[in-house]
Motif scaffolding. Structure first.
Motif, PDB file in Angstrom:
ATOM      1  N   ARG A  10      -5.831   2.609  -1.558  1.00 28.98           N
ATOM      2  CA  ARG A  10      -6.460   2.442  -0.248  1.00 28.98           C
ATOM      3  C   ARG A  10      -5.420   1.952   0.745  1.00 28.98           C
ATOM      4  O   ARG A  10      -4.754   0.936   0.515  1.00 28.98           O
ATOM      5  CB  ARG A  10      -7.618   1.445  -0.322  1.00 28.98           C
ATOM      6  N   LEU A  11      -5.286   2.685   1.831  1.00 27.64           N
ATOM      7  CA  LEU A  11      -4.341   2.335   2.880  1.00 27.64           C
ATOM      8  C   LEU A  11      -5.061   1.496   3.926  1.00 27.64           C
ATOM      9  O   LEU A  11      -5.864   2.004   4.714  1.00 27.64           O
ATOM     10  CB  LEU A  11      -3.758   3.607   3.505  1.00 27.64           C
TER      11      LEU A  11
ATOM     12  N   THR B 152      -4.361  13.320   3.196  1.00 28.91           N
ATOM     13  CA  THR B 152      -3.682  12.535   2.162  1.00 28.91           C
ATOM     14  C   THR B 152      -4.620  11.505   1.551  1.00 28.91           C
ATOM     15  O   THR B 152      -4.646  11.320   0.327  1.00 28.91           O
ATOM     16  CB  THR B 152      -2.441  11.843   2.741  1.00 28.91           C
ATOM     17  N   ARG B 153      -5.410  10.833   2.387  1.00 29.13           N
ATOM     18  CA  ARG B 153      -6.338   9.815   1.854  1.00 29.13           C
ATOM     19  C   ARG B 153      -7.330  10.430   0.876  1.00 29.13           C
ATOM     20  O   ARG B 153      -7.756   9.769  -0.081  1.00 29.13           O
ATOM     21  CB  ARG B 153      -7.079   9.123   2.989  1.00 29.13           C
ATOM     22  N   SER B 154      -7.718  11.679   1.108  1.00 30.18           N
ATOM     23  CA  SER B 154      -8.677  12.325   0.212  1.00 30.18           C
ATOM     24  C   SER B 154      -8.087  12.564  -1.176  1.00 30.18           C
ATOM     25  O   SER B 154      -8.823  12.783  -2.140  1.00 30.18           O
ATOM     26  CB  SER B 154      -9.146  13.654   0.812  1.00 30.18           C
TER      27      SER B 154
ATOM     28  N   ASP C 202       0.838  -1.210   0.000  1.00 35.30           N
ATOM     29  CA  ASP C 202       0.000   0.000   0.000  1.00 35.30           C
ATOM     30  C   ASP C 202       0.866   1.251   0.000  1.00 35.30           C
ATOM     31  O   ASP C 202       0.598   2.220  -0.718  1.00 35.30           O
ATOM     32  CB  ASP C 202      -0.916   0.021   1.222  1.00 35.30           C
TER      33      ASP C 202
ATOM     34  N   ALA D  51       1.104   4.110  -2.915  1.00 33.59           N
ATOM     35  CA  ALA D  51       0.780   5.499  -2.601  1.00 33.59           C
ATOM     36  C   ALA D  51       1.930   6.427  -2.972  1.00 33.59           C
ATOM     37  O   ALA D  51       1.721   7.527  -3.499  1.00 33.59           O
ATOM     38  CB  ALA D  51       0.445   5.636  -1.120  1.00 33.59           C
TER      39      ALA D  51
ATOM     40  N   CYS E 192      -4.057  10.814   8.645  1.00 32.36           N
ATOM     41  CA  CYS E 192      -3.832  10.764   7.191  1.00 32.36           C
ATOM     42  C   CYS E 192      -5.058  11.223   6.404  1.00 32.36           C
ATOM     43  O   CYS E 192      -5.154  10.968   5.195  1.00 32.36           O
ATOM     44  CB  CYS E 192      -3.476   9.345   6.779  1.00 32.36           C
ATOM     45  N   THR E 193      -5.992  11.923   7.059  1.00 33.32           N
ATOM     46  CA  THR E 193      -7.249  12.298   6.411  1.00 33.32           C
ATOM     47  C   THR E 193      -7.031  13.070   5.123  1.00 33.32           C
ATOM     48  O   THR E 193      -7.615  12.755   4.078  1.00 33.32           O
ATOM     49  CB  THR E 193      -8.113  13.131   7.373  1.00 33.32           C
TER      50      THR E 193
END
Length: 269
Positions: free
Chosen positions: A259-260, A252-254, A184, A188, A249-250
């Motif tokens: 998917r982490l 960055t995930r957006s 993952d 990323a 990580c909100t």
């Protein structure tokens, strides 16, 4: 993309090499002691402490996944050398940093958090971030946490040694991190390399677990007896370091398609 992976012979580096080649990129990678058998990859011996040697390598994209915990000259100065080389050639730089830049004093750490390290390694990683920001403002600084995979990581190897009695020591129950699967993380990082984003990104899993819980999850997955894993507290131990460090990580995930997964998911037995 034309990609150079600094530290390509390391655990994360090998996965970056594998995924980059699978995606059809032209890949070169560096090693400190020995190259890895990987078809279609150009390997270069490299000592990051040698600024001229670093400057002699170039690529469209550079991912710096190299470090040595006990050595400032590699972790901090070496990152400066990579950033200077990237700045000189206009290369896109992705620099892999660590949650070790934080003390654990805060409940969680978003990407906007300033480093407050409490260990020499954390200080070296924080210094590296400063160098990267100053020399290559367009670079991505990707802070991550404990890196685990399907076998072979430092953490998995230690769990096996403890569970089988091959080594002594203990896993801390009060030392909390947000582990990430190596596949993952590599995906990323390559996605960020191809993106227009810059600055600090947090790339870790959503599950906050102690080192002992992580060990238990690894043991169960691998058919070992978790009851054989010794437990201890880092607080008050002779092994200094931050305790509860949770990367938020909100943001960055957006931005990511990757998917982490959390440790409780990717280590499900």
């Amino acid at each position: 993309m034309d990609i150079l992976i600094i530290g390509g012979s390391g655990y994360l580096g090998r996965e970056l090499v594998r995924q980059a080649r699978a995606a059809g990129h032209r890949v070169a990678a560096t090693y400190h002691r020995r190259p890895v058998a990987a078809a279609g990859v150009t390997w270069h011996p490299l000592d990051l402490r040698d600024r001229r040697a670093v400057a002699a390598l170039s690529a469209e994209v550079v991912v710096n996944a190299a470090y040595r915990k006990a050595e400032w000259a590699t972790t901090a100065d070496g990152a400066l050398h990579v950033a200077a080389a990237a700045a000189a050639t206009g290369a896109r730089l992705v620099h892999v940093s660590s949650d070790a830049v934080f003390s654990g004093a805060a409940r969680s750490y978003p990407e906007t958090s300033d480093p407050d390290p409490v260990t020499p390694y954390g200080a070296a990683k924080a210094a590296a971030e400063t160098a990267v920001r100053g020399l290559t403002p367009s670079a991505v600084i990707a802070r991550t946490s404990l890196i685990v995979g399907d076998g072979g990581s430092v953490h998995e190897t230690r769990v096996h040694a403890l569970a089988t009695g091959a080594s002594g020591g203990a896993l801390f129950t009060d030392d909390v991190r947000c582990p990430v699967h190596v596949a993952d993380l590599a995906a990323a990082l390559l996605e960020l390399a191809a993106s227009p984003y810059a600055g600090v990104h947090h790339v870790a899993g959503p599950d906050a677990v102690s080192r002992h819980e992580l060990g238990t999850l690894i043991a169960r997955r691998d058919g070992l007896d978790p009851a054989r894993l010794p437990a201890a507290l880092r607080a008050g131990s002779p092994d200094p370091g931050p305790l509860d460090v949770r990367l938020d990580c909100t943001a960055t995930r957006s931005r990511l398609r990757t998917r982490l997964r959390g440790a409780r998911e990717f280590l499900r037995s």
